[in-house]
Write a protein that holds these residues in place. Structure first.
Motif, PDB file in Angstrom:
ATOM      1  N   THR A  22      39.290  56.969  53.809  1.00  0.00           N
ATOM      2  CA  THR A  22      38.181  57.496  53.014  1.00  0.00           C
ATOM      3  C   THR A  22      37.239  58.312  53.894  1.00  0.00           C
ATOM      4  OG1 THR A  22      38.363  55.552  51.587  1.00  0.00           O
ATOM      5  CG2 THR A  22      36.347  56.836  51.420  1.00  0.00           C
ATOM      6  N   GLU A  23      36.935  57.801  55.055  1.00  0.00           N
ATOM      7  CA  GLU A  23      36.045  58.499  55.989  1.00  0.00           C
ATOM      8  C   GLU A  23      36.682  59.802  56.477  1.00  0.00           C
ATOM      9  OE1 GLU A  23      32.351  58.644  57.989  1.00  0.00           O
ATOM     10  OE2 GLU A  23      32.995  56.914  56.849  1.00  0.00           O
ATOM     11  N   LEU A  65      31.178  56.054  45.615  1.00  0.00           N
ATOM     12  CA  LEU A  65      32.546  56.548  45.708  1.00  0.00           C
ATOM     13  C   LEU A  65      33.316  55.832  46.818  1.00  0.00           C
ATOM     14  CD1 LEU A  65      34.463  58.640  44.475  1.00  0.00           C
ATOM     15  CD2 LEU A  65      33.553  60.302  46.096  1.00  0.00           C
ATOM     16  N   PHE A  66      32.716  55.731  47.987  1.00  0.00           N
ATOM     17  CA  PHE A  66      33.375  55.046  49.105  1.00  0.00           C
ATOM     18  C   PHE A  66      33.620  53.577  48.781  1.00  0.00           C
ATOM     19  CE2 PHE A  66      31.238  58.086  52.365  1.00  0.00           C
ATOM     20  CZ  PHE A  66      32.095  59.102  51.987  1.00  0.00           C
ATOM     21  N   LEU A  77      25.178  71.358  57.977  1.00  0.00           N
ATOM     22  CA  LEU A  77      26.023  70.170  57.938  1.00  0.00           C
ATOM     23  C   LEU A  77      26.560  69.903  59.344  1.00  0.00           C
ATOM     24  CD1 LEU A  77      28.094  70.749  54.669  1.00  0.00           C
ATOM     25  CD2 LEU A  77      26.271  69.072  55.029  1.00  0.00           C
ATOM     26  N   PRO A  78      26.806  68.648  59.668  1.00  0.00           N
ATOM     27  CA  PRO A  78      27.255  68.354  61.036  1.00  0.00           C
ATOM     28  C   PRO A  78      28.660  68.881  61.315  1.00  0.00           C
ATOM     29  CG  PRO A  78      27.367  66.378  59.687  1.00  0.00           C
ATOM     30  CD  PRO A  78      26.705  67.450  58.854  1.00  0.00           C
ATOM     31  N   PHE A  98      30.332  60.019  57.839  1.00  0.00           N
ATOM     32  CA  PHE A  98      29.250  59.750  56.902  1.00  0.00           C
ATOM     33  C   PHE A  98      27.959  59.416  57.637  1.00  0.00           C
ATOM     34  CE2 PHE A  98      26.823  57.205  53.830  1.00  0.00           C
ATOM     35  CZ  PHE A  98      26.709  58.155  52.826  1.00  0.00           C
ATOM     36  N   SER A  99      28.053  58.662  58.721  1.00  0.00           N
ATOM     37  CA  SER A  99      26.831  58.325  59.457  1.00  0.00           C
ATOM     38  C   SER A  99      26.220  59.558  60.122  1.00  0.00           C
ATOM     39  CB  SER A  99      27.089  57.227  60.500  1.00  0.00           C
ATOM     40  OG  SER A  99      27.985  57.678  61.476  1.00  0.00           O
ATOM     41  N   ARG A 100      27.016  60.563  60.405  1.00  0.00           N
ATOM     42  CA  ARG A 100      26.491  61.818  60.954  1.00  0.00           C
ATOM     43  C   ARG A 100      25.940  62.710  59.834  1.00  0.00           C
ATOM     44  NH1 ARG A 100      29.175  64.254  65.331  1.00  0.00           N
ATOM     45  NH2 ARG A 100      27.496  65.776  65.119  1.00  0.00           N
ATOM     46  N   PHE A 101      26.492  62.571  58.640  1.00  0.00           N
ATOM     47  CA  PHE A 101      26.097  63.380  57.492  1.00  0.00           C
ATOM     48  C   PHE A 101      24.732  62.953  56.948  1.00  0.00           C
ATOM     49  CE2 PHE A 101      26.147  63.370  52.757  1.00  0.00           C
ATOM     50  CZ  PHE A 101      26.033  64.735  52.534  1.00  0.00           C
TER      51      PHE A 101
END
Length: 130
Positions: free
Chosen positions: A39-40, A26-27, A57-58, A69-72
């Motif tokens: 998008t982020e 999707l991204f 969830l973060p 996203f990198s935290r997710f």
């Protein structure tokens, strides 16, 4: 086939890698058009909206939104397939609804079909959110 069915391919258990693949797809389609930061940020807002229902969830501080996203991704590690599937379904619903509000249902539908060409449910899902 629905986007969310890609979270648990072949009716198997949902895995973190399957879920992350859906988001990366999707991204990859949206970032060139909307910009990677937009998008982020849409993803970060989806996380914030759904975090109360999924406390694992973060939580993101406003300055951390560009890294949502990198935290997710690591938060999926060790989660049950049911947790992964449930959280990602509502995150995708929230994200695609926000996308439709931002750019309109017709364009959002076309973008989702481009990202997931075998997903006939995109149009119906987005029309319900409009």
């Amino acid at each position: 086939m629905k986007i969310t069915s890609k979270l648990a391919p072949d009716d198997g258990p949902a895995t973190a890698e399957d879920a992350l693949h859906v988001w990366r797809t999707l991204f990859g389609k949206l970032a060139p058009l909307l910009g990677p930061l937009s998008t982020e940020l849409m993803f970060a807002r989806s996380l914030a909206a759904r975090q109360p229902a999924f406390p694992w969830l973060p939580r993101l501080a406003p300055d951390a939104e560009p890294a949502a996203f990198s935290r997710f991704a690591p938060c999926l590690d060790g989660r049950s397939p049911d947790d992964i599937l449930a959280a990602n379904r509502v995150l995708l619903e929230t994200f695609t609804s926000a996308l439709a509000e931002l750019i309109g249902v017709p364009l959002a539908t076309r973008l989702l079909h481009a990202a997931f060409p075998d997903d006939d449910a995109n149009k119906n899902t987005l029309e319900k959110s409009a």
